[in-house]
Design an enzyme around this catalytic site. Structure first.
Site, short mmCIF file in Angstrom:
data_model
loop_
_atom_site.label_atom_id
_atom_site.label_comp_id
_atom_site.label_asym_id
_atom_site.label_seq_id
_atom_site.Cartn_x
_atom_site.Cartn_y
_atom_site.Cartn_z
CG HIS A 97 -1.98 1.03 1.16
ND1 HIS A 97 -1.73 2.35 1.45
CD2 HIS A 97 -3.28 0.96 0.78
CE1 HIS A 97 -2.85 3.04 1.26
NE2 HIS A 97 -3.80 2.22 0.86
CD GLU A 167 -5.38 1.63 -3.11
OE1 GLU A 167 -6.56 1.70 -2.77
OE2 GLU A 167 -4.44 1.73 -2.30
P1 PGA Z 1 -9.56 6.09 0.11
O1 PGA Z 1 -8.35 5.07 0.39
O2 PGA Z 1 -10.71 5.25 -0.42
O3 PGA Z 1 -9.85 6.70 1.41
O4 PGA Z 1 -9.06 7.07 -0.93
C1 PGA Z 1 -8.10 3.98 -0.44
C2 PGA Z 1 -6.92 3.18 0.08
O5 PGA Z 1 -6.01 3.77 0.67
O6 PGA Z 1 -6.86 1.97 -0.09
#
Ligand code: PGA
Length: 252
Positions: A97, A167
């Site tokens: 992440h 992401e």
């Molecule tokens: P968010 O976070 O939906 O609050 O943007 C997503 C994540 O960090 O996996």
């Protein structure tokens, strides 16, 4: 061939502050997701709540961890190993992440974790994402490198346990998700990288999107972005909103 289900992953991060709230959240989600047809829900609470939340797994609810140490056991203060996690019915582990990469996790370390997690029989949700998009498209090379290094020496027969969560860092925790159209391009790109790597079609590998996914954009992100589901941060902490997202995804 059995159709792979869509996934909605709730990344609770360092929330909520009490065990009672954690139980309330999982119970609400569980109650409202009994009749899902095409979707599975993965809840990723902080380590200290895994044991309690694991009591609610089953039906469409699966348990995920937010990280895992790649060593089995030993002198690693503050760490939890992939082998220890497997006792709590943990089926998924989020790895790489951006918030952990920011704390210093390297591609090499993430690769070790991926190999341990899939070798231990769990599924690895590998997060990749660029911090900015340059007009030359250099970020494509960056993302390709993140995918290749995280999957280095992962046996091909275990690739079914890999999920890629795209992401983009600029969208995580922000109020700006990617457009469905740009997401579609990214899905095609990620599938191509996986296909070149594995030599087979990557249609079995689920690709998720994360970064400001909410109940307003969930439908078009999944439909038009052609992803297999979402990795949801903030909105996974509000049972009502999260359930709405899950139901929207299930209806696609
Ligand atoms: P968010 O976070 O939906 O609050 O943007 C997503 C994540 O960090 O996996």
């Amino acid at each position: 061939m059995k159709k792979v289900k869509k996934l909605v992953v709730g990344n609770w991060k360092m929330n909520p502050t009490s065990l009672e709230e954690a139980k309330k959240l999982v119970l609400s989600v569980k109650r409202s997701t009994r009749n899902l047809k095409r979707t599975e829900v993965v809840l990723c609470p902080p380590f200290i709540y895994l044991s309690a939340v694991s009591g609610f797994t089953g039906e469409n609810i699966f348990l995920g961890a937010q990280n895992a140490n790649h060593e089995t056991v030993g002198s690693f203060t503050g760490e939890v190993s992939f082998a220890e996690l497997s006792q709590f019915k943990v089926d998924y582990v989020i790895l790489g992440h951006s918030e952990r990469r920011k704390m210093g996790e390297s591609d090499e370390l993430i690769n070790k974790k991926v190999r341990s997690v899939v070798g231990g029989g769990m599924n690895a949700i590998i997060c990749i994402g660029e911090s900015t998009r340059d007009s030359n498209g250099d970020f494509y090379g960056f993302l390709k490198q993140q995918i290749l290094s995280s999957l280095k020496d992962v046996p091909k027969k275990l690739l079914g346990q890999i999920i890629i969560a795209y992401e983009p860092i600029w969208a995580v925790g922000a109020r700006e998700a990617i457009s469905p159209r740009d997401l579609h391009e990214m899905t095609i790109f990620i599938k191509k990288v996986l296909k070149d790597l594995c030599g087979v079609s990557a249609d079995g590998t689920r690709i998720l999107y994360g970064g400001d996914a909410d109940r307003v954009n969930a439908d078009e992100l999944v439909k038009e972005g052609n992803v297999s589901g979402l990795l949801v941060g903030r909105e996974s902490l509000n049972a009502k909103d999260f359930i709405e997202i899950i139901k929207l995804v299930d209806s696609i």
